[in-house]
Design a protein around this motif. Structure first.
Motif, PDB file in Angstrom:
ATOM      1  N   ARG A 186       0.816  -1.210   0.000  1.00  0.00           N
ATOM      2  CA  ARG A 186       0.000   0.000   0.000  1.00  0.00           C
ATOM      3  C   ARG A 186       0.848   1.259   0.000  1.00  0.00           C
ATOM      4  N   ASP A 187       1.997   1.192   0.693  1.00  0.00           N
ATOM      5  CA  ASP A 187       2.813   2.389   0.864  1.00  0.00           C
ATOM      6  C   ASP A 187       4.078   2.416   0.019  1.00  0.00           C
ATOM      7  N   GLU A 188       4.540   1.263  -0.437  1.00  0.00           N
ATOM      8  CA  GLU A 188       5.809   1.239  -1.150  1.00  0.00           C
ATOM      9  C   GLU A 188       5.946  -0.007  -2.020  1.00  0.00           C
TER      10      GLU A 188
END
Length: 228
Positions: A186-188
């Motif tokens: 989701r973030d990276e």
């Protein structure tokens, strides 16, 4: 059989498919040539001035199909040598056939490409096929990190570099596509190293999908469609 198929297409508007199968040497190529000749003759129209007939275009396309099936175009421009020096071509025995001149076969293929109207694409076609052959010669060994991989030696690095040049892609990105896997969260995005076996699997997968898409493009191109 040819007559029945043509009649159903013309009179009943039913699409037809023909599967020519058999063991090696059974005559599949000759049967296909006879089929193409019959359908081209029955559906051919007088060509416009300066243009080739439908029959000629269809029959001349056969050497191109055979070239894709064999994948044995030899030319210095793409840094290729003998067929037996490439992993993807030497998995079975390579034979020198009496009376078969590969240089003449290559010229016939180039001529066929011109006849069916793909002269402007032929350099890209040969370039991609050559790149695929170079991919097959890339070997991998363990990298410096656990469960990682890298090109085995200078020869593998050279094939990797040549493939990247022919594909016109970034060398590092090509190597990473074999030796690493990208996990998107989701973030990276996280890159995970792959061992030599997994890297070889990725190499073969890329070669197969590129060759398959190239063949599909050729077989589905508008100049391969004959209206009878």
């Amino acid at each position: 059989m040819y007559c029945m198929i043509h009649r159903q297409m013309v009179n009943e508007g039913i699409s037809q498919s023909i599967l020519v199968s058999g063991e090696s040497g059974a005559g599949k190529t000759e049967s296909t040539k006879n089929l193409m000749q019959y359908l081209a003759y029955m559906g051919g129209r007088p060509p416009a001035p300066g243009q080739r007939s439908v029959e000629q275009q269809v029959l001349e396309s056969n050497p191109v199909l055979e070239a894709f099936g064999n994948a044995k175009t030899v030319t210095e421009k793409y840094k290729l040598g003998k067929a037996k020096s490439f992993h993807y071509l030497n998995q079975t025995n390579c034979f020198e056939l009496t009376g078969v001149d590969e240089a003449k076969e290559y010229i016939a293929t180039r001529k066929a490409m011109d006849v069916v109207g793909i002269t402007h694409d032929e350099q890209a076609i040969f370039r991609i096929v050559a790149a695929i052959l170079h991919l097959g010669n890339i070997e991998f060994t363990k990298g410096n990190e656990p469960d990682s991989s890298k090109p085995k030696d200078d020869q593998s690095k050279l094939h990797m570099k040549t493939a990247a040049e022919l594909f016109k892609c970034d060398l590092e990105a090509l190597e990473d596509s074999f030796c690493k896997r990208v996990i998107v969260t989701r973030d990276e995005s996280i890159k995970k190293s792959l061992d030599p076996i997994a890297a070889a699997v990725n190499r073969d997968a890329l070669a197969k999908i590129v060759y398959s898409r190239l063949f599909d493009w050729y077989a589905s191109s508008e100049w391969m469609i004959v209206i009878v």
